[in-house]
Design a protein around this motif. Structure first.
Motif, short mmCIF file in Angstrom:
data_model
loop_
_atom_site.label_atom_id
_atom_site.label_comp_id
_atom_site.label_asym_id
_atom_site.label_seq_id
_atom_site.Cartn_x
_atom_site.Cartn_y
_atom_site.Cartn_z
N PHE A 9 0.81 -1.22 0.00
CA PHE A 9 0.00 0.00 0.00
C PHE A 9 0.85 1.27 0.00
CE2 PHE A 9 -2.46 -3.34 1.99
CZ PHE A 9 -3.72 -3.21 1.41
N ASP A 10 0.60 2.12 -0.98
CA ASP A 10 1.08 3.50 -0.94
C ASP A 10 0.35 4.21 0.21
OD1 ASP A 10 2.15 6.04 -2.02
OD2 ASP A 10 0.06 6.41 -2.56
N ILE A 11 0.85 5.38 0.61
CA ILE A 11 0.23 6.10 1.73
C ILE A 11 -0.70 7.22 1.24
CG2 ILE A 11 0.64 7.57 3.75
CD1 ILE A 11 3.19 6.00 4.28
N ASP A 12 -0.13 8.29 0.75
CA ASP A 12 -0.91 9.49 0.42
C ASP A 12 -1.80 9.26 -0.78
OD1 ASP A 12 0.32 11.37 2.41
OD2 ASP A 12 2.12 10.83 1.30
N GLY A 13 -3.09 9.49 -0.60
CA GLY A 13 -4.05 9.28 -1.67
C GLY A 13 -4.51 7.84 -1.81
N CYS A 68 11.30 4.49 -1.32
CA CYS A 68 11.37 3.88 -2.66
C CYS A 68 12.32 2.68 -2.68
CB CYS A 68 11.80 4.90 -3.71
SG CYS A 68 10.61 6.22 -3.96
N GLY A 69 12.14 1.79 -1.72
CA GLY A 69 12.90 0.55 -1.69
C GLY A 69 14.25 0.62 -1.02
N THR A 70 14.61 1.77 -0.44
CA THR A 70 15.93 1.89 0.20
C THR A 70 15.93 1.35 1.63
OG1 THR A 70 15.44 4.16 0.93
CG2 THR A 70 16.56 3.90 -1.20
N LYS A 190 10.04 1.18 -5.60
CA LYS A 190 9.00 0.44 -4.89
C LYS A 190 8.95 -1.01 -5.38
CE LYS A 190 5.89 4.21 -3.58
NZ LYS A 190 4.50 4.68 -3.55
N ALA A 191 9.29 -1.22 -6.65
CA ALA A 191 9.27 -2.58 -7.22
C ALA A 191 10.38 -3.45 -6.67
CB ALA A 191 9.36 -2.50 -8.74
N THR A 192 11.58 -2.89 -6.49
CA THR A 192 12.68 -3.71 -5.95
C THR A 192 12.38 -4.13 -4.52
OG1 THR A 192 13.97 -1.79 -5.16
CG2 THR A 192 14.37 -2.54 -7.42
N GLY A 193 11.69 -3.25 -3.77
CA GLY A 193 11.29 -3.61 -2.41
C GLY A 193 10.29 -4.75 -2.42
N MET A 194 9.36 -4.72 -3.37
CA MET A 194 8.37 -5.79 -3.49
C MET A 194 9.05 -7.11 -3.82
SD MET A 194 5.48 -3.72 -5.66
CE MET A 194 4.31 -5.06 -5.76
N GLU A 195 9.97 -7.08 -4.78
CA GLU A 195 10.67 -8.31 -5.17
C GLU A 195 11.44 -8.90 -4.00
OE1 GLU A 195 13.30 -9.86 -8.95
OE2 GLU A 195 13.54 -7.78 -8.31
N PHE A 196 12.08 -8.03 -3.21
CA PHE A 196 12.82 -8.47 -2.03
C PHE A 196 11.91 -9.24 -1.08
CE2 PHE A 196 14.49 -8.16 2.21
CZ PHE A 196 15.87 -8.16 2.09
N LEU A 197 10.72 -8.69 -0.82
CA LEU A 197 9.82 -9.33 0.15
C LEU A 197 9.13 -10.57 -0.42
CD1 LEU A 197 8.25 -6.44 2.25
CD2 LEU A 197 10.14 -7.98 2.80
N MET A 220 5.76 0.08 -9.16
CA MET A 220 5.01 -0.90 -8.40
C MET A 220 3.95 -1.55 -9.29
SD MET A 220 3.33 -0.27 -4.62
CE MET A 220 2.03 0.87 -5.09
N PHE A 221 3.22 -0.75 -10.05
CA PHE A 221 2.18 -1.27 -10.93
C PHE A 221 2.76 -2.09 -12.08
CE2 PHE A 221 -0.79 2.48 -9.73
CZ PHE A 221 -1.33 1.74 -8.68
N GLU A 222 3.89 -1.65 -12.61
CA GLU A 222 4.50 -2.38 -13.73
C GLU A 222 5.04 -3.74 -13.28
OE1 GLU A 222 5.93 1.31 -16.61
OE2 GLU A 222 7.34 0.47 -15.15
N PHE A 223 5.47 -3.83 -12.04
CA PHE A 223 6.00 -5.09 -11.51
C PHE A 223 4.91 -6.05 -11.10
CE2 PHE A 223 7.31 -7.62 -7.81
CZ PHE A 223 8.41 -8.29 -8.33
N CYS A 224 3.84 -5.54 -10.55
CA CYS A 224 2.81 -6.36 -9.92
C CYS A 224 1.68 -6.71 -10.89
CB CYS A 224 2.24 -5.62 -8.71
SG CYS A 224 0.98 -6.54 -7.81
N PRO A 225 1.33 -7.99 -11.01
CA PRO A 225 0.25 -8.37 -11.92
C PRO A 225 -1.14 -7.98 -11.43
CG PRO A 225 1.00 -10.29 -10.71
CD PRO A 225 1.93 -9.17 -10.35
N ASN A 226 -1.24 -7.60 -10.15
CA ASN A 226 -2.53 -7.23 -9.57
C ASN A 226 -2.47 -5.80 -9.03
OD1 ASN A 226 -3.76 -9.95 -9.84
ND2 ASN A 226 -2.17 -10.51 -8.37
N GLY A 227 -2.28 -4.86 -9.94
CA GLY A 227 -2.24 -3.46 -9.54
C GLY A 227 -3.64 -2.91 -9.35
N VAL A 228 -3.80 -2.08 -8.31
CA VAL A 228 -5.10 -1.47 -8.01
C VAL A 228 -4.92 0.04 -7.93
CG1 VAL A 228 -7.02 -1.31 -6.38
CG2 VAL A 228 -5.86 -3.52 -6.73
N LEU A 229 -5.57 0.75 -8.82
CA LEU A 229 -5.50 2.21 -8.85
C LEU A 229 -6.70 2.81 -8.14
CD1 LEU A 229 -4.17 4.84 -10.02
CD2 LEU A 229 -5.69 4.52 -12.01
N MET A 230 -6.45 3.76 -7.26
CA MET A 230 -7.54 4.48 -6.61
C MET A 230 -8.22 5.38 -7.65
SD MET A 230 -6.87 3.12 -3.72
CE MET A 230 -8.19 3.86 -2.73
N ALA A 231 -9.53 5.50 -7.58
CA ALA A 231 -10.26 6.33 -8.54
C ALA A 231 -9.83 7.79 -8.47
CB ALA A 231 -11.77 6.22 -8.30
#
Length: 263
Positions: A9-13, A68-70, A190-197, A220-231
């Protein structure tokens, strides 16, 4: 039994409304239910660890990908942390100043700004951050620490020079629009952090879900096959996600988790 999912989950928005700066109760309840159903909840943010507010920590996330994954933390244990070399600090600050960039330096425990700046915009940001309770320190602090930085270009004619410097010095940058850039050590996102976990938890990519709203969620969206965009997010990102949910203020997180039968 439902296969274990990992939710980012992103935070703001996304978690926090940009209308009233509140976290919807439906979001809190849905994330708690997701955990009760055996799923893993992770904050994945451009904010450094210092800027993860207590109200977010109180939600009981299983872990955090920050800066951003640091920086990666799970169940209170730091698994990974990449910072910018201290011997580069002075050179970077001088370069930013010479190229007319207004900068927020972000570290693990605090953020640093030019308290001596005569810019009304900079002084307004400092006051706003202090009001929000963020740990703030001046550039001159002995505790100066770089994980990443955010900069506003006051003179767009300097952009080519700035990009060349960043690439030569081992940085990646995210164009945030309106002459704003977010700068991180090369190879972090954000994608490298996802891959790590995913590797850490031994989970397949198809069991990952990413929730976001802005351009810094693109990796994050490009890496993840199940991306969810807030309206309430950037509309053109709908091309690279699997599902567009409702606004954060309209119970969007809960709606998406129900859509995917996670809760």
């Amino acid at each position: 039994m439902t296969q274990k999912k990992i939710l980012f989950f992103d935070i703001d928005g996304t978690l926090i409304s940009e209308v009233n700066n509140e976290i919807p109760e439906s979001t809190k309840n849905a994330l708690k239910k997701a955990q009760e159903n055996g799923h893993i909840t992770i904050i994945n943010t451009g904010r450094t660890r210092a800027l993860v507010e207590p109200r977010l920590e109180d939600m009981g996330f299983d872990g955090y990908i920050c800066g951003c994954g640091t920086y990666i933390e799970v169940n209170g244990k730091v698994l990974y942390h990449k910072s910018i070399e201290k011997n580069k600090y002075k050179e970077i600050i001088n370069f930013l100043n010479e190229n007319e960039m207004e900068t927020i330096i972000e570290g693990e425990k605090a953020i640093f700004m030019d308290y001596d700046s005569k810019s009304k915009d900079v002084q307004a940001i400092i006051k706003n951050f202090e009001k929000r309770g963020f740990p703030m320190k001046p550039y001159t602090s002995d505790e100066l620490y770089f994980d990443k930085f955010f900069a506003t270009l006051k003179n767009s004619d300097k952009l080519e020079n700035i990009v060349e410097y960043l690439e030569n010095e081992g940085f990646d940058y995210i164009d945030r629009g309106s002459n704003n850039i977010e700068v991180v050590p090369k190879g972090h996102s954000k994608a490298t952090g996802m891959e790590f976990l995913l590797n850490y938890f031994n989970l397949k990519k198809e069991n990952s879900y990413a929730f976001g709203d802005s351009y810094n969620d693109t990796a994050m969206f490009e890496f993840c096959p199940n991306g969810v965009l807030m309206a309430n997010g950037e509309k053109d990102l709908s091309k690279i996600v699997k599902f567009v949910t409702k606004d954060v203020d309209d119970d969007g997180i809960q709606y998406a988790l129900q859509h995917f039968n996670i809760v």
